[in-house]
Motif scaffolding. Structure first.
Motif, mmCIF file in Angstrom:
data_model
loop_
_atom_site.group_PDB
_atom_site.id
_atom_site.type_symbol
_atom_site.label_atom_id
_atom_site.label_comp_id
_atom_site.label_asym_id
_atom_site.label_seq_id
_atom_site.Cartn_x
_atom_site.Cartn_y
_atom_site.Cartn_z
ATOM 1 N N PRO A 108 0.810 -1.226 0.000
ATOM 2 C CA PRO A 108 0.000 0.000 0.000
ATOM 3 C C PRO A 108 0.843 1.276 0.000
ATOM 4 C CG PRO A 108 -0.899 -1.564 1.567
ATOM 5 C CD PRO A 108 0.421 -2.113 1.105
ATOM 6 N N ASP A 109 1.954 1.253 0.752
ATOM 7 C CA ASP A 109 2.828 2.424 0.779
ATOM 8 C C ASP A 109 3.530 2.624 -0.563
ATOM 9 O OD1 ASP A 109 2.162 3.142 3.359
ATOM 10 O OD2 ASP A 109 3.870 2.082 4.263
ATOM 11 N N ARG A 110 3.949 1.531 -1.215
ATOM 12 C CA ARG A 110 4.567 1.650 -2.545
ATOM 13 C C ARG A 110 3.570 2.216 -3.541
ATOM 14 N NH1 ARG A 110 6.770 -3.484 -1.293
ATOM 15 N NH2 ARG A 110 5.188 -4.438 -2.597
ATOM 16 N N ASP A 111 2.317 1.758 -3.475
ATOM 17 C CA ASP A 111 1.289 2.270 -4.375
ATOM 18 C C ASP A 111 1.064 3.760 -4.147
ATOM 19 O OD1 ASP A 111 0.982 -0.259 -5.430
ATOM 20 O OD2 ASP A 111 -0.842 -0.710 -4.287
ATOM 21 N N ARG A 112 0.997 4.165 -2.890
ATOM 22 C CA ARG A 112 0.789 5.575 -2.562
ATOM 23 C C ARG A 112 1.978 6.420 -3.025
ATOM 24 N NH1 ARG A 112 -2.162 9.716 -2.658
ATOM 25 N NH2 ARG A 112 -1.864 11.177 -0.984
ATOM 26 N N LEU A 113 3.191 5.915 -2.829
ATOM 27 C CA LEU A 113 4.379 6.612 -3.289
ATOM 28 C C LEU A 113 4.344 6.785 -4.803
ATOM 29 C CD1 LEU A 113 7.173 7.854 -2.810
ATOM 30 C CD2 LEU A 113 8.122 5.530 -2.940
ATOM 31 N N ALA A 114 3.954 5.753 -5.520
ATOM 32 C CA ALA A 114 3.863 5.838 -6.980
ATOM 33 C C ALA A 114 2.843 6.898 -7.398
ATOM 34 C CB ALA A 114 3.482 4.476 -7.566
ATOM 35 N N GLU A 115 1.717 6.958 -6.699
ATOM 36 C CA GLU A 115 0.707 7.980 -6.993
ATOM 37 C C GLU A 115 1.250 9.390 -6.764
ATOM 38 O OE1 GLU A 115 -2.653 7.133 -4.514
ATOM 39 O OE2 GLU A 115 -2.984 5.163 -5.414
ATOM 40 N N LEU A 116 1.922 9.569 -5.638
ATOM 41 C CA LEU A 116 2.473 10.893 -5.319
ATOM 42 C C LEU A 116 3.562 11.313 -6.304
ATOM 43 C CD1 LEU A 116 2.650 10.541 -1.444
ATOM 44 C CD2 LEU A 116 1.095 12.020 -2.746
ATOM 45 N N LEU A 117 4.454 10.388 -6.646
ATOM 46 C CA LEU A 117 5.516 10.715 -7.597
ATOM 47 C C LEU A 117 4.951 11.016 -8.981
ATOM 48 C CD1 LEU A 117 8.255 8.164 -6.511
ATOM 49 C CD2 LEU A 117 8.215 10.631 -6.106
ATOM 50 N N ALA A 118 3.937 10.273 -9.389
ATOM 51 C CA ALA A 118 3.301 10.535 -10.682
ATOM 52 C C ALA A 118 2.686 11.928 -10.691
ATOM 53 C CB ALA A 118 2.244 9.473 -10.978
ATOM 54 N N ARG A 119 2.096 12.314 -9.583
ATOM 55 C CA ARG A 119 1.510 13.657 -9.496
ATOM 56 C C ARG A 119 2.576 14.743 -9.602
ATOM 57 N NH1 ARG A 119 -2.005 16.084 -4.479
ATOM 58 N NH2 ARG A 119 -2.146 18.184 -5.304
ATOM 59 N N VAL A 120 3.695 14.538 -8.915
ATOM 60 C CA VAL A 120 4.793 15.502 -8.986
ATOM 61 C C VAL A 120 5.292 15.626 -10.426
ATOM 62 C CG1 VAL A 120 7.202 15.903 -8.304
ATOM 63 C CG2 VAL A 120 5.512 15.229 -6.584
ATOM 64 N N VAL A 121 5.438 14.498 -11.087
ATOM 65 C CA VAL A 121 5.908 14.505 -12.483
ATOM 66 C C VAL A 121 4.916 15.252 -13.375
ATOM 67 C CG1 VAL A 121 6.348 13.020 -14.487
ATOM 68 C CG2 VAL A 121 7.326 12.439 -12.264
ATOM 69 N N ARG A 122 3.637 14.930 -13.240
ATOM 70 C CA ARG A 122 2.609 15.599 -14.066
ATOM 71 C C ARG A 122 2.541 17.092 -13.769
ATOM 72 N NH1 ARG A 122 -0.467 11.196 -12.591
ATOM 73 N NH2 ARG A 122 -1.519 12.468 -11.025
ATOM 74 N N ASP A 123 2.500 17.443 -12.495
ATOM 75 C CA ASP A 123 2.367 18.845 -12.097
ATOM 76 C C ASP A 123 3.546 19.700 -12.564
ATOM 77 O OD1 ASP A 123 -0.002 18.154 -10.892
ATOM 78 O OD2 ASP A 123 0.739 18.375 -8.828
#
Length: 54
Positions: free
Chosen positions: A24-39
């Motif tokens: 779950p933490d890896r999934d959340r980290l992936a979501e957050l990093l993807a957001r940083v990349v997109r933003d």
């Protein structure tokens, strides 16, 4: 080729970074990093292998 060795070693090191996290933490980290990349409209750096021309 030196660039291929660097690429492979870098990818391995990046894959190992979240190894201490549970799924779950890896999934959340992936979501957050993807957001940083997109933003931040981060350009693709490792879109393909170096010998394939990116």
């Amino acid at each position: 080729m030196l660039v291929d060795a660097f690429y492979e070693a870098t990818c391995r090191a990046i894959e190992e970074l979240p190894s201490g996290l549970d799924e779950p933490d890896r999934d959340r980290l992936a979501e957050l990093l993807a957001r940083v990349v997109r933003d931040n409209e981060v350009p693709a750096v490792f879109a393909g292998t170096p010998s394939a021309g990116g």
